[in-house]
Write an enzyme that holds these catalytic residues in place. Structure first.
Site, PDB file in Angstrom:
ATOM      1  N   GLU A 184       3.085 -27.532  54.535  1.00 31.92           N
ATOM      2  CA  GLU A 184       2.547 -26.167  54.552  1.00 31.92           C
ATOM      3  C   GLU A 184       1.254 -26.109  53.574  1.00 31.92           C
ATOM      4  O   GLU A 184       1.071 -25.225  52.914  1.00 31.92           O
ATOM      5  CB  GLU A 184       3.257 -25.090  54.439  1.00 31.92           C
ATOM      6  CG  GLU A 184       4.419 -24.970  55.642  1.00 31.92           C
ATOM      7  CD  GLU A 184       5.232 -23.855  55.535  1.00 31.92           C
ATOM      8  OE1 GLU A 184       4.701 -22.721  55.195  1.00 31.92           O
ATOM      9  OE2 GLU A 184       6.326 -24.081  56.193  1.00 31.92           O
TER      10      GLU A 184
ATOM     11  N   PRO B 135      -0.895 -37.200  64.478  1.00 34.06           N
ATOM     12  CA  PRO B 135      -0.812 -38.617  63.904  1.00 34.06           C
ATOM     13  C   PRO B 135      -2.108 -38.637  63.132  1.00 34.06           C
ATOM     14  O   PRO B 135      -1.968 -39.292  62.168  1.00 34.06           O
ATOM     15  CB  PRO B 135      -0.635 -39.562  65.195  1.00 34.06           C
ATOM     16  CG  PRO B 135      -0.003 -38.771  66.341  1.00 34.06           C
ATOM     17  CD  PRO B 135      -0.564 -37.269  66.114  1.00 34.06           C
TER      18      PRO B 135
HETATM   19  C1  LIG Z   1       9.755 -32.725  56.653  1.00 33.29           C
HETATM   20  C2  LIG Z   1       8.651 -32.403  56.924  1.00 33.29           C
HETATM   21  C3  LIG Z   1       8.537 -31.125  57.684  1.00 33.29           C
HETATM   22  C4  LIG Z   1       7.230 -30.662  58.485  1.00 33.29           C
HETATM   23  N1  LIG Z   1       7.147 -29.461  59.236  1.00 33.29           N
HETATM   24  C5  LIG Z   1       5.923 -29.352  59.922  1.00 33.29           C
HETATM   25  C6  LIG Z   1       5.759 -28.498  60.955  1.00 33.29           C
HETATM   26  O1  LIG Z   1       6.891 -27.926  61.193  1.00 33.29           O
HETATM   27  N2  LIG Z   1       4.779 -28.148  61.716  1.00 33.29           N
HETATM   28  C7  LIG Z   1       3.552 -28.963  61.367  1.00 33.29           C
HETATM   29  O2  LIG Z   1       2.542 -28.718  61.906  1.00 33.29           O
HETATM   30  N3  LIG Z   1       3.421 -29.986  60.066  1.00 33.29           N
HETATM   31  C8  LIG Z   1       4.857 -30.206  59.597  1.00 33.29           C
HETATM   32  N4  LIG Z   1       4.851 -31.190  58.510  1.00 33.29           N
HETATM   33  C9  LIG Z   1       3.596 -31.967  58.580  1.00 33.29           C
HETATM   34  C10 LIG Z   1       2.998 -31.570  56.999  1.00 33.29           C
HETATM   35  O3  LIG Z   1       2.521 -30.298  57.190  1.00 33.29           O
HETATM   36  C11 LIG Z   1       1.789 -32.492  56.903  1.00 33.29           C
HETATM   37  O4  LIG Z   1       2.581 -33.777  56.608  1.00 33.29           O
HETATM   38  C12 LIG Z   1       0.962 -32.260  55.754  1.00 33.29           C
HETATM   39  O5  LIG Z   1       0.070 -30.896  55.989  1.00 33.29           O
HETATM   40  C13 LIG Z   1       0.097 -33.291  55.431  1.00 33.29           C
HETATM   41  O6  LIG Z   1      -0.485 -33.724  56.569  1.00 33.29           O
HETATM   42  P1  LIG Z   1      -0.573 -35.224  56.717  1.00 33.29           P
HETATM   43  O7  LIG Z   1       0.706 -35.951  56.284  1.00 33.29           O
HETATM   44  O8  LIG Z   1      -1.302 -35.620  57.898  1.00 33.29           O
HETATM   45  O9  LIG Z   1      -1.204 -36.062  55.426  1.00 33.29           O
HETATM   46  P2  LIG Z   1      -3.020 -36.128  55.587  1.00 33.29           P
HETATM   47  O10 LIG Z   1      -3.706 -35.017  55.901  1.00 33.29           O
HETATM   48  O11 LIG Z   1      -3.384 -37.539  55.991  1.00 33.29           O
HETATM   49  O12 LIG Z   1      -3.133 -36.361  53.909  1.00 33.29           O
HETATM   50  C14 LIG Z   1      -2.935 -37.644  53.139  1.00 33.29           C
HETATM   51  C15 LIG Z   1      -3.227 -37.334  51.766  1.00 33.29           C
HETATM   52  O13 LIG Z   1      -4.613 -37.159  51.684  1.00 33.29           O
HETATM   53  C16 LIG Z   1      -4.901 -36.056  50.894  1.00 33.29           C
HETATM   54  N5  LIG Z   1      -5.599 -35.295  51.413  1.00 33.29           N
HETATM   55  C17 LIG Z   1      -6.168 -34.990  52.569  1.00 33.29           C
HETATM   56  N6  LIG Z   1      -7.476 -34.231  52.692  1.00 33.29           N
HETATM   57  C18 LIG Z   1      -7.834 -34.108  51.690  1.00 33.29           C
HETATM   58  C19 LIG Z   1      -8.864 -33.581  50.742  1.00 33.29           C
HETATM   59  N7  LIG Z   1      -9.699 -32.957  51.646  1.00 33.29           N
HETATM   60  N8  LIG Z   1      -9.162 -33.647  49.390  1.00 33.29           N
HETATM   61  C20 LIG Z   1      -8.126 -34.367  48.724  1.00 33.29           C
HETATM   62  N9  LIG Z   1      -7.206 -34.918  49.110  1.00 33.29           N
HETATM   63  C21 LIG Z   1      -7.001 -34.845  50.647  1.00 33.29           C
HETATM   64  C22 LIG Z   1      -3.520 -35.231  51.092  1.00 33.29           C
HETATM   65  O14 LIG Z   1      -3.279 -34.086  50.053  1.00 33.29           O
HETATM   66  C23 LIG Z   1      -2.413 -36.095  51.161  1.00 33.29           C
HETATM   67  O15 LIG Z   1      -1.989 -36.412  49.798  1.00 33.29           O
HETATM   68  C24 LIG Z   1       6.122 -31.355  58.284  1.00 33.29           C
HETATM   69  C25 LIG Z   1       6.120 -32.676  57.255  1.00 33.29           C
HETATM   70  C26 LIG Z   1       7.104 -33.082  56.849  1.00 33.29           C
HETATM   71  C27 LIG Z   1       7.455 -34.414  56.020  1.00 33.29           C
END
Ligand SMILES: Cc1cc2nc3c(=O)[nH]c(=O)nc-3n(C[C@H](O)[C@H](O)[C@H](O)COP(=O)(O)OP(=O)(O)OC[C@H]3O[C@@H](n4cnc5c(N)ncnc54)[C@H](O)[C@@H]3O)c2cc1C
Length: 398
Positions: free
Chosen positions: A363, A128
């Site tokens: 990913e 989360p």
């Molecule tokens: C359908 C689906 C399937 C998924 N399957 C899996 C799975 O099997 N296993 C798993 O572990 N996860 C899974 N995910 C999660 C997915 O990998 C994450 O949603 C993704 O890595 C982004 O993490 P977050 O959503 O927490 O976004 P955050 O990390 O909160 O990022 C939010 C935004 O900020 C940007 N951001 C963050 N840090 C930086 C930075 N340093 N510089 C610039 N921009 C930044 C990001 O690019 C993004 O645009 C899945 C997600 C979906 C929607």
């Protein structure tokens, strides 16, 4: 340099193409509508030995190369991206983690059924509090006499509800950053390990995406995957391979959008002639074709490097970044070419756009991939600048 697929690679592509077009594509729109998990199609993938494809023979695999595996994903995605994601997340991430870092016992117990398609393995990194920052999980694993006690929660886990076991990333040394993360294999049904309700997603609606909760989950010492404290670098290596699969998946979606847009542009008339006669439409089709072909070459190169045992982190990141954004652009153009129909569910192409959008997020988001690529070329200053001629020397060689 040789751009020809080998006979084996072509055979895999052709087999999966025929299966995807005959058995998967006809049901994809309905699966998107109902959101029903593709259990029956997964059984067919198992019959076709596709789960065995990327794994070694000693664990029931076929020992296929990454190029064949990625081609299979592209073909599945052309028909149904939800099925392709279900397959790719299992093979690249969950079972892929065990393949790369599991102990012989873990592989015998889990990789063998995974390669037979009898057990799905999920991979849970995202929490989360964030998914991009893999070095700081809030999920904790504390040592106990019996093994490890896990507490925390994970979100958006592909195959989370259907997995027989999940690789959970957890902090074994809170505040330890990259050196404080470890991986644990937690079987479904372990007391305290629960799966939440499915997310209502924009796309990929028949894939399983669920939150997971771990409340005082006690696992034995054998649950640790690889070495304690090496989970961060392991996860990055697993994701490097996974990105080749996501790039292929994106190309499959984009190609489907292009094929439909091309067919529609030929048959639909406006002002007394087919849409395909208008330069504005032709240019869209030309751009889609060009970008998707380049994206395909990019993932094939990354796959080829991986198969050669050579570094491929940058190439996998570039392939996924470019392919995912190209797929979204292609799906968007397909909607435009379909006019009003493109904006409706009857037009089908809107599904491609909804499915393609995830490829820019999962990913490694596009933003994170740009950071990876910049770091790999030395732009972050953390690594020495590469040999300036390296990018120009194409083909094999040290
Ligand atoms: C359908 C689906 C399937 C998924 N399957 C899996 C799975 O099997 N296993 C798993 O572990 N996860 C899974 N995910 C999660 C997915 O990998 C994450 O949603 C993704 O890595 C982004 O993490 P977050 O959503 O927490 O976004 P955050 O990390 O909160 O990022 C939010 C935004 O900020 C940007 N951001 C963050 N840090 C930086 C930075 N340093 N510089 C610039 N921009 C930044 C990001 O690019 C993004 O645009 C899945 C997600 C979906 C929607």
């Amino acid at each position: 340099m040789d751009f020809e697929l080998t006979p084996d690679q072509r055979a895999v592509r052709d087999l999966v193409r025929a299966f995807a077009r005959e058995e998967v594509a006809p049901h994809a729109t309905e699966a998107d509508r109902t959101g029903q998990f593709p259990q029956g199609l997964l059984a067919r993938l198992a019959e076709l030995d596709l789960f065995a494809l990327p794994f070694p023979p000693e664990y029931g695999g076929l020992g296929g190369d990454t190029i064949s595996y990625a081609l299979a994903i592209e073909e599945l995605a052309w028909a149904d991206a939800s099925l392709a994601l279900t397959y790719a997340a299992h093979c690249s991430l969950g079972a892929g983690y065990l393949h790369l870092f599991g102990s012989p016992e873990q592989k015998a117990r889990w990789l063998t059924p995974a390669a037979r398609g009898e057990a799905l393995i999920a991979f849970a990194l995202t929490e989360p509090g964030g998914g991009s920052d893999a070095a700081h999980p809030q999920t904790r694993a504390e040592r106990r006499d019996e093994g490890w006690l896990l507490n925390g929660s994970k979100v958006f886990i592909t195959n989370g509800a259907h997995a027989a076991a999940t690789v959970i990333m957890a902090a074994t040394r809170p505040g330890g950053g990259k050196g404080g993360v470890s991986a644990f294999l937690v079987p479904a049904g372990t007391p305290g390990f629960t799966v939440g309700p499915q997310y209502e997603k924009l796309g990929l609606r028949s894939s399983d995406t669920a939150p997971l909760a771990l409340e005082d989950v006690l696992v034995g010492p054998e649950a640790l995957v690889g070495e304690e404290g090496r989970g961060y670098e392991q996860a990055l290596a697993v994701l490097d391979g996974g990105r080749i699969g996501i790039a292929a998946l994106a190309v499959g979606i984009g190609q489907a959008a292009l094929d439909r847009a091309l067919a529609y542009a030929r048959e639909r008339t406006a002002f007394g002639q087919p849409l395909s006669r208008f330069q504005a439409i032709r240019f869209k089709l030309a751009d889609m074709t060009t970008e998707l072909e380049l994206a395909r070459l990019a993932y094939l190169k990354a796959a080829w490097l991986k198969d050669q045992g050579r570094p491929f982190r940058k190439e996998a990141a570039m392939a996924k970044l470019f392919a995912s954004e190209a797929a979204t652009r292609a799906a968007n153009a397909a909607i435009q070419i379909h006019g009003g129909l493109g904006y409706t569910r009857d037009g089908v192409v809107e599904r491609y756009w909804r499915d393609a959008r995830l490829m820019e997020i999962g990913e490694g988001t596009s933003e994170i991939l740009r950071l990876v690529i910049a770091r790999e070329v030395g732009a972050a200053g953390a690594t020495p600048p590469p040999d300036p001629g390296a990018g120009l020397r194409a083909g094999p060689g040290p």
